[in-house]
Design a protein around this motif. Structure first.
Motif, PDB file in Angstrom:
ATOM      1  N   ILE A 197      82.059  22.542 -11.752  1.00  0.00           N
ATOM      2  CA  ILE A 197      82.013  21.116 -12.021  1.00  0.00           C
ATOM      3  C   ILE A 197      82.185  20.352 -10.717  1.00  0.00           C
ATOM      4  CG2 ILE A 197      83.051  19.201 -13.264  1.00  0.00           C
ATOM      5  CD1 ILE A 197      84.059  21.179 -15.324  1.00  0.00           C
ATOM      6  N   ASN A 198      81.122  19.689 -10.282  1.00  0.00           N
ATOM      7  CA  ASN A 198      81.165  18.878  -9.051  1.00  0.00           C
ATOM      8  C   ASN A 198      81.713  19.669  -7.865  1.00  0.00           C
ATOM      9  OD1 ASN A 198      80.216  16.615 -10.492  1.00  0.00           O
ATOM     10  ND2 ASN A 198      82.306  16.061 -11.100  1.00  0.00           N
ATOM     11  N   GLY A 199      81.236  20.899  -7.714  1.00  0.00           N
ATOM     12  CA  GLY A 199      81.647  21.730  -6.591  1.00  0.00           C
ATOM     13  C   GLY A 199      82.977  22.425  -6.769  1.00  0.00           C
ATOM     14  N   GLU A 200      83.637  22.191  -7.873  1.00  0.00           N
ATOM     15  CA  GLU A 200      84.935  22.813  -8.143  1.00  0.00           C
ATOM     16  C   GLU A 200      84.780  23.853  -9.252  1.00  0.00           C
ATOM     17  OE1 GLU A 200      89.425  21.625  -9.744  1.00  0.00           O
ATOM     18  OE2 GLU A 200      87.907  20.083  -9.373  1.00  0.00           O
ATOM     19  N   THR A 201      85.427  24.983  -9.095  1.00  0.00           N
ATOM     20  CA  THR A 201      85.370  26.049 -10.084  1.00  0.00           C
ATOM     21  C   THR A 201      86.609  26.003 -10.974  1.00  0.00           C
ATOM     22  OG1 THR A 201      84.122  27.479  -8.576  1.00  0.00           O
ATOM     23  CG2 THR A 201      85.200  28.533 -10.457  1.00  0.00           C
ATOM     24  N   ILE A 202      86.361  25.906 -12.287  1.00  0.00           N
ATOM     25  CA  ILE A 202      87.454  25.924 -13.259  1.00  0.00           C
ATOM     26  C   ILE A 202      87.415  27.254 -13.995  1.00  0.00           C
ATOM     27  CG2 ILE A 202      88.395  24.858 -15.346  1.00  0.00           C
ATOM     28  CD1 ILE A 202      87.339  22.226 -14.451  1.00  0.00           C
ATOM     29  N   ARG A 203      88.552  27.927 -14.024  1.00  0.00           N
ATOM     30  CA  ARG A 203      88.658  29.211 -14.715  1.00  0.00           C
ATOM     31  C   ARG A 203      89.741  29.130 -15.779  1.00  0.00           C
ATOM     32  NH1 ARG A 203      88.071  30.438  -9.230  1.00  0.00           N
ATOM     33  NH2 ARG A 203      86.246  31.714  -8.714  1.00  0.00           N
ATOM     34  N   TRP A 204      89.496  29.736 -16.940  1.00  0.00           N
ATOM     35  CA  TRP A 204      90.492  29.780 -18.000  1.00  0.00           C
ATOM     36  C   TRP A 204      90.154  30.937 -18.951  1.00  0.00           C
ATOM     37  CZ3 TRP A 204      86.184  26.787 -18.343  1.00  0.00           C
ATOM     38  CH2 TRP A 204      85.493  26.769 -19.560  1.00  0.00           C
ATOM     39  N   SER A 205      91.112  31.258 -19.789  1.00  0.00           N
ATOM     40  CA  SER A 205      90.923  32.274 -20.821  1.00  0.00           C
ATOM     41  C   SER A 205      91.109  31.637 -22.188  1.00  0.00           C
ATOM     42  CB  SER A 205      91.910  33.432 -20.637  1.00  0.00           C
ATOM     43  OG  SER A 205      93.256  32.953 -20.682  1.00  0.00           O
ATOM     44  N   GLY A 206      90.378  32.147 -23.180  1.00  0.00           N
ATOM     45  CA  GLY A 206      90.456  31.575 -24.521  1.00  0.00           C
ATOM     46  C   GLY A 206      89.350  30.584 -24.786  1.00  0.00           C
ATOM     47  N   VAL A 208      89.559  27.224 -25.535  1.00  0.00           N
ATOM     48  CA  VAL A 208      89.709  25.842 -25.089  1.00  0.00           C
ATOM     49  C   VAL A 208      90.657  25.759 -23.906  1.00  0.00           C
ATOM     50  CG1 VAL A 208      90.396  23.510 -25.760  1.00  0.00           C
ATOM     51  CG2 VAL A 208      89.316  24.995 -27.440  1.00  0.00           C
ATOM     52  N   HIS A 209      90.320  24.876 -22.969  1.00  0.00           N
ATOM     53  CA  HIS A 209      91.188  24.593 -21.824  1.00  0.00           C
ATOM     54  C   HIS A 209      91.317  23.074 -21.687  1.00  0.00           C
ATOM     55  CE1 HIS A 209      92.960  24.682 -17.817  1.00  0.00           C
ATOM     56  NE2 HIS A 209      91.994  23.891 -17.391  1.00  0.00           N
ATOM     57  N   ILE A 210      92.553  22.560 -21.701  1.00  0.00           N
ATOM     58  CA  ILE A 210      92.806  21.121 -21.584  1.00  0.00           C
ATOM     59  C   ILE A 210      93.717  20.872 -20.404  1.00  0.00           C
ATOM     60  CG2 ILE A 210      93.728  19.068 -22.737  1.00  0.00           C
ATOM     61  CD1 ILE A 210      93.159  20.415 -25.407  1.00  0.00           C
ATOM     62  N   ALA A 211      93.278  19.968 -19.513  1.00  0.00           N
ATOM     63  CA  ALA A 211      94.082  19.670 -18.309  1.00  0.00           C
ATOM     64  C   ALA A 211      94.124  18.173 -18.061  1.00  0.00           C
ATOM     65  CB  ALA A 211      93.479  20.377 -17.107  1.00  0.00           C
TER      66      ALA A 211
END
Length: 211
Positions: A197-206, A208-211
């Motif tokens: 997303i916009n040059g940034e990598t978001i990683r999560w498991s499951g 849904v991820h909410i931040a």
């Protein structure tokens, strides 16, 4: 997705409707709601004469009341009972919000006259992102009203593909809630995801991820 967020007295509901196609289409997202229209954050043009919205597929039973051109995001609030409800929706370029009402082509008056909202957008692979916020209090007997305006300002689709979808929810306070949802089948709590997303990598498991 229904989730609690800091500063909100009631949970937010995020509805993601993803469509995948090899050809471009006009997509309509329909909302049948009950209550009294309160406000919107867009300018709309009312039709002087009511005509059916279409000729078939149910559109022939909708009176076309008004149309608005929107881009980026749109907001509409209505009052139902003692609470206010706001729907904030993402929008691409050349999108429309169509206000309609059931009852067209009904010679025996069998259809209840109720409001309908249509979000009309174009695309191939497309994602509708809508946030529903319940807020405030209204008492008609004593003419009291509180928090008639919600805290959600806009919602933006950040990315969506076969792996996952991500949206940003902007608040009046200036804060942002980022929600990532898996688009994979048979997701488990330990299923790994990665989204750019916009040059940034978001990683999560499951799922849904909410931040």
């Amino acid at each position: 997705i229904m989730f609690e967020a800091e500063g909100f007295t009631k949970p937010l509901v995020l509805d993601l409707f993803r469509l995948v196609s090899e050809q471009e289409h006009n997509y309509d997202y329909a909302l049948h709601y009950s209550g009294q229209f309160i406000r919107s954050d867009f300018n709309y043009e009312c039709n002087a004469r009511l005509k059916p919205l279409g000729e078939n597929n149910g559109y022939q039973h909708l009176w076309h009341q008004a149309t608005a051109e929107v881009e980026g995001s749109s907001l509409i609030t209505w009052l139902q009972g003692n609470s206010y409800y706001t729907m904030v929706s993402s929008a691409v370029a050349n999108s429309q919000v169509i206000m309609a009402r059931t009852g067209a082509n009904d010679p025996d008056f069998n259809l209840r006259s109720e409001p309908v909202l249509l979000l009309r957008q174009q695309g191939k692979d497309h994602l509708f992102a809508n946030v529903f916020e319940t807020h405030g209090y209204f008492n008609e007997a004593i003419e009291a009203s509180t928090e008639a305006r919600g805290q959600v300002v806009s919602v933006e689709v950040l990315a969506h593909n076969k792996v996952a979808s991500a949206v940003a929810i902007q608040l009046v306070s200036g804060k942002q809630i980022t929600v990532c949802v898996s688009n994979q089948a048979n997701v488990k709590s330990d299923t790994q995801h990665q989204l750019e997303i916009n040059g940034e990598t978001i990683r999560w498991s499951g799922a849904v991820h909410i931040a």
